[in-house]
Design a protein around this motif. Sequence first.
Motif, mmCIF file in Angstrom:
data_model
loop_
_atom_site.group_PDB
_atom_site.id
_atom_site.type_symbol
_atom_site.label_atom_id
_atom_site.label_comp_id
_atom_site.label_asym_id
_atom_site.label_seq_id
_atom_site.Cartn_x
_atom_site.Cartn_y
_atom_site.Cartn_z
ATOM 1 N N LEU A 10 0.837 -1.189 0.000
ATOM 2 C CA LEU A 10 0.000 0.000 0.000
ATOM 3 C C LEU A 10 0.878 1.248 0.000
ATOM 4 O O LEU A 10 1.977 1.243 0.570
ATOM 5 N N LYS A 11 0.398 2.312 -0.633
ATOM 6 C CA LYS A 11 1.153 3.556 -0.658
ATOM 7 C C LYS A 11 1.147 4.184 0.734
ATOM 8 O O LYS A 11 0.151 4.119 1.470
ATOM 9 N N THR A 12 2.262 4.780 1.094
ATOM 10 C CA THR A 12 2.407 5.367 2.428
ATOM 11 C C THR A 12 2.425 6.893 2.396
ATOM 12 O O THR A 12 2.403 7.528 3.458
ATOM 13 N N GLN A 13 2.514 7.458 1.187
ATOM 14 C CA GLN A 13 2.638 8.919 1.024
ATOM 15 C C GLN A 13 3.900 9.432 1.709
ATOM 16 O O GLN A 13 3.953 10.578 2.150
ATOM 17 N N SER A 14 4.908 8.596 1.783
ATOM 18 C CA SER A 14 6.172 8.973 2.421
ATOM 19 C C SER A 14 7.320 8.748 1.445
ATOM 20 O O SER A 14 7.383 7.721 0.767
ATOM 21 N N ASN A 15 8.204 9.725 1.361
ATOM 22 C CA ASN A 15 9.404 9.630 0.529
ATOM 23 C C ASN A 15 10.629 9.729 1.431
ATOM 24 O O ASN A 15 10.587 10.381 2.478
ATOM 25 N N ILE A 16 11.721 9.114 1.015
ATOM 26 C CA ILE A 16 12.904 9.086 1.887
ATOM 27 C C ILE A 16 14.191 9.214 1.085
ATOM 28 O O ILE A 16 14.293 8.708 -0.027
ATOM 29 N N ILE A 110 12.092 6.323 -3.001
ATOM 30 C CA ILE A 110 13.346 6.148 -2.269
ATOM 31 C C ILE A 110 14.461 6.727 -3.124
ATOM 32 O O ILE A 110 14.611 6.354 -4.299
ATOM 33 N N VAL A 111 15.225 7.642 -2.553
ATOM 34 C CA VAL A 111 16.283 8.304 -3.317
ATOM 35 C C VAL A 111 17.637 7.992 -2.695
ATOM 36 O O VAL A 111 17.815 8.093 -1.477
ATOM 37 N N ILE A 112 18.582 7.613 -3.545
ATOM 38 C CA ILE A 112 19.910 7.222 -3.091
ATOM 39 C C ILE A 112 20.933 7.726 -4.105
ATOM 40 O O ILE A 112 20.594 7.999 -5.258
ATOM 41 N N GLU A 113 22.183 7.854 -3.690
ATOM 42 C CA GLU A 113 23.221 8.290 -4.624
ATOM 43 C C GLU A 113 23.671 7.139 -5.510
ATOM 44 O O GLU A 113 23.752 5.994 -5.075
ATOM 45 N N ASP A 114 23.986 7.462 -6.757
ATOM 46 C CA ASP A 114 24.518 6.478 -7.704
ATOM 47 C C ASP A 114 26.030 6.400 -7.503
ATOM 48 O O ASP A 114 26.807 6.929 -8.294
ATOM 49 N N SER A 201 21.532 13.244 3.420
ATOM 50 C CA SER A 201 20.341 12.458 3.083
ATOM 51 C C SER A 201 19.160 13.359 2.721
ATOM 52 O O SER A 201 18.373 13.030 1.830
ATOM 53 N N VAL A 202 19.035 14.494 3.400
ATOM 54 C CA VAL A 202 17.967 15.449 3.078
ATOM 55 C C VAL A 202 18.190 16.029 1.686
ATOM 56 O O VAL A 202 17.249 16.143 0.880
ATOM 57 N N ASN A 203 19.442 16.366 1.386
ATOM 58 C CA ASN A 203 19.758 16.898 0.058
ATOM 59 C C ASN A 203 19.537 15.870 -1.039
ATOM 60 O O ASN A 203 19.083 16.206 -2.140
ATOM 61 N N ILE A 204 19.860 14.622 -0.762
ATOM 62 C CA ILE A 204 19.651 13.545 -1.737
ATOM 63 C C ILE A 204 18.163 13.404 -2.054
ATOM 64 O O ILE A 204 17.771 13.293 -3.225
ATOM 65 N N LEU A 205 17.330 13.418 -1.015
ATOM 66 C CA LEU A 205 15.886 13.336 -1.226
ATOM 67 C C LEU A 205 15.390 14.524 -2.045
ATOM 68 O O LEU A 205 14.655 14.344 -3.030
ATOM 69 N N LEU A 209 13.630 14.384 -5.830
ATOM 70 C CA LEU A 209 12.267 14.878 -6.058
ATOM 71 C C LEU A 209 12.267 16.054 -7.036
ATOM 72 O O LEU A 209 11.354 16.189 -7.855
ATOM 73 N N ARG A 210 13.303 16.886 -6.949
ATOM 74 C CA ARG A 210 13.399 18.031 -7.866
ATOM 75 C C ARG A 210 13.540 17.546 -9.308
ATOM 76 O O ARG A 210 12.833 18.023 -10.209
#
Length: 222
Positions: A10-16, A110-114, A201-205, A209-210
């Motif tokens: 289920l969708k959580t409406q949360s991004n990380i 989910i956003v992570i660095e390559d 981690s905040v900047n990565i997210l 999203l940007r």
Amino acid sequence: MVETIATPFLKTQSNIGIDLGLTDFIVLSDGTKVANPKFLAKLKDKLARAQKIMSKRSAVAKKANRKLSESSNYRKQKRKVAKIHEKISNSRKDFLHKQSFNIVKSHDIIVIEDLNVSGMLKNHKLAKAISDSSWSTFTTMLDYKADWYGKQLIKVDRWFPSSKTCSVCGYVLGKDELKLSDRSWNCPSCKSENDRDLNASVNILNEGLRCLTLKEPLVQGS
């Protein structure tokens, strides 16, 4: 071969956003820090002793002109060494599966660095620690689990200055203004005190999203 079809979460409406580290295994943009279990480091002394004994038994067998396959003492010790390696591997995989599963279940994007892990392993001072953390395996698990369970994994460009950018005002430090040993820094512009990994981690997210919103080029989990 039986094909398993996973039911989407289920969708959580949360991004990380996730910052991979060595002191902490991961630091999430919501402030969560997961300690690095360092499975190899914890058993390195036991492994070294077992390997030393195996080496001695190999030498004894060779001196007696016996094949190693015919030396019961050597084969017994080789099995002990293999069991230690297996314990390290199984513990690490179990940890990575649990962490990746929980993240995918709890967040939609989910956003992570390559990261260029293979290139980073050329740094001999960090190679063992990076290998023990298994960043590549963790990222791979996030990738296929996000696909299985209907979530989205985004990888931002490895050259994005996540650690050097102030997540409060966007100020970017100069090339030599942040050393690897610096765990926090004060922004010269807005005076905010930034925890290095949490800030990253905040900047990565935000960067993920940007790029997603503006449909700019980024590396998508496949």
